[in-house]
Write an enzyme that holds these catalytic residues in place. Structure first.
Site, PDB file in Angstrom:
ATOM      1  N   SER A  57       0.943  -1.269   0.009  1.00 40.13           N
ATOM      2  CA  SER A  57       0.165  -0.067   0.027  1.00 40.13           C
ATOM      3  C   SER A  57       0.712   1.282  -0.069  1.00 40.13           C
ATOM      4  CB  SER A  57      -0.883  -0.066   1.324  1.00 40.13           C
ATOM      5  OG  SER A  57      -2.039  -0.902   1.061  1.00 40.13           O
ATOM      6  N   LYS A  60       0.070   3.760  -2.646  1.00 39.22           N
ATOM      7  CA  LYS A  60      -0.831   4.677  -2.551  1.00 39.22           C
ATOM      8  C   LYS A  60      -0.332   6.323  -2.308  1.00 39.22           C
ATOM      9  CE  LYS A  60      -4.622   1.831  -1.007  1.00 39.22           C
ATOM     10  NZ  LYS A  60      -4.039   0.430  -0.315  1.00 39.22           N
ATOM     11  N   SER A 119      -6.576   3.654   4.018  1.00 40.43           N
ATOM     12  CA  SER A 119      -5.916   2.480   3.033  1.00 40.43           C
ATOM     13  C   SER A 119      -6.839   1.864   1.962  1.00 40.43           C
ATOM     14  CB  SER A 119      -4.914   1.798   3.729  1.00 40.43           C
ATOM     15  OG  SER A 119      -3.934   1.171   2.829  1.00 40.43           O
ATOM     16  N   LYS A 221       2.445   6.564   5.453  1.00 40.05           N
ATOM     17  CA  LYS A 221       1.709   5.700   5.122  1.00 40.05           C
ATOM     18  C   LYS A 221       2.275   4.081   5.521  1.00 40.05           C
ATOM     19  CE  LYS A 221      -1.641   4.007   2.619  1.00 40.05           C
ATOM     20  NZ  LYS A 221      -1.848   2.785   3.602  1.00 40.05           N
TER      21      LYS A 221
END
Length: 381
Positions: A57, A60, A119, A221
């Site tokens: 992730s 992202k 997320s 993140k």
């Protein structure tokens, strides 16, 4: 100019190596990791920073970057309502989701919070479609932007980071991407510090546990897949003299959520506790005004095209002494930003850092008589 910045980057790498010899880094339980001082742009320490990894992730972050750019360029509006496609809604149901629904349009602003706080993989697809029309076109944009940023070891296959052999990156590249988000879109980066977000009556907490443990951490993140392990990009800003200093830790492939939190905190604390970032020179500051031959003026101001900040072990800053080495004689015509020498920062008689020095102004040629006179002077010199 590109060659000049390349020379500056080489200088930073040289200093990083010198620092590594004087202060051993902590032991970090991760497959690869890197600590970047975002204030100076200098890598303080790393382990296997160019090892190819599955970014999960962390992908992202690029999705967010391109969405921020679209909003800034007025191609999207934060309050714009986006229709949710069946494709976005049906993204891997076992993965992280924001729980958007094709029956209910959603604001771009909510999608951004769903992307970075919750997320949501469904949010990632919805934003990709809003920005580029469809997911495949957005992936092309992701890879084009990666090339523009110089992320030479990165390739994206989707906007969310679900496993794909064509989705890969490195700690080095991810640190560059993280820094670009913070520098280019500070007004949007604040989303990353939000601890929880509620959409569709479902509240989800930010998976970045450092937001609760360290008040100086404000992003960025987390990511996790079976292949990637538990990953995190964590950024913190703390006082540095009269200003502030920001560090970015990229920790990849740890064994658990707790481990990525602990190791990221350890790395950030080590960087703040053992290093200082100091400003050596300001953009456009003349460090010398040497003589120039055959020119329309007798001297030229030399220095740096940008502020020069360096990160060094605590106690070293006061020991640094500048040593300027020029490419004499300097002869006109001389264009602004032409390299004219090297400034070495010496510590105990040894070079810690080398910086390219440039002309801060353009000097045109003198008249034919002035050039002839200086030619004779140079011959006699």
């Amino acid at each position: 100019m590109k060659k000049l910045f390349a020379a500056l980057a080489t200088s930073v790498l040289m200093m990083t190596a010198a620092v590594a010899q004087t202060l051993p880094p902590p032991t970090i339980a991760a497959k690869s990791w890197l600590l970047l001082d975002a204030t100076s742009g200098q890598i303080i320490a790393s382990q296997d920073p160019n090892a190819r990894i599955e970014p999960a992730s962390l992908t992202k972050v690029m999705t967010a970057y391109l969405t921020f750019a679209a909003v800034k360029d007025k191609k999207l509006d934060l309050n714009q309502m986006v229709n949710v496609s069946t494709h976005a809604w049906k993204v891997d149901t076992s993965s992280s989701k924001m729980f958007i629904d094709p029956a209910t349009p959603v604001k771009v602003n909510d999608l951004l919070y769903g992307l970075m706080v919750q997320s949501g993989n469904d949010a990632a697809v919805a934003l990709a479609e809003a920005v580029a029309g469809d997911e495949s076109a957005f992936v092309v944009m992701m890879n084009r932007e990666a090339q523009r940023m110089g992320l030479t070891s990165t390739h994206f296959a989707n906007p969310h980071g679900l496993p794909s052999p064509e989705n890969y990156s490195t700690a080095q590249d991810l640190s560059v991407l993280a820094k670009r988000v913070i520098l280019d879109y500070p007004e949007f980066y604040k989303i990353d510090s939000v601890k929880s977000f509620t959409y569709n009556k479902i509240t989800q907490q930010n998976r970045n546990r450092l937001l609760w443990l360290d008040p100086t951490v404000d992003g960025m993140k987390t990511g996790h897949t079976e292949g990637a392990g538990f990953c995190m990009i964590a950024s913190a800003h703390r006082p540095n003299g009269t200003g502030e200093r920001r560090l970015i830790a990229v920790v990849l492939g740890t064994a658990s959520d707790g481990a990525r939190t602990q190791e990221s905190q350890k790395l950030l604390n080590w960087g703040f506790q053992n290093f200082d970032t100091v400003k050596l020179y300001s953009k456009g500051q003349a460090i010398a005004t040497p003589e120039i031959w055959k020119g329309s003026k007798g001297s030229v101001k030399i220095g740096f095209p940008n502020d020069v900040l360096v990160t060094v072990p605590k106690g070293v800053a006061g020991k640094m002494k500048p040593l300027l080495e020029r490419k004499d004689p300097l002869v006109a015509p001389l264009a602004e930003n032409s390299r004219v020498g090297t400034l070495k920062m010496m510590v105990d008689g040894k070079p810690l850092l080398e910086l390219p020095v440039v002309s801060l102004e353009t000097v045109e040629q003198a008249s034919i008589f002035g050039r002839a006179w200086d030619s004779m002077r140079l011959w006699l010199k």
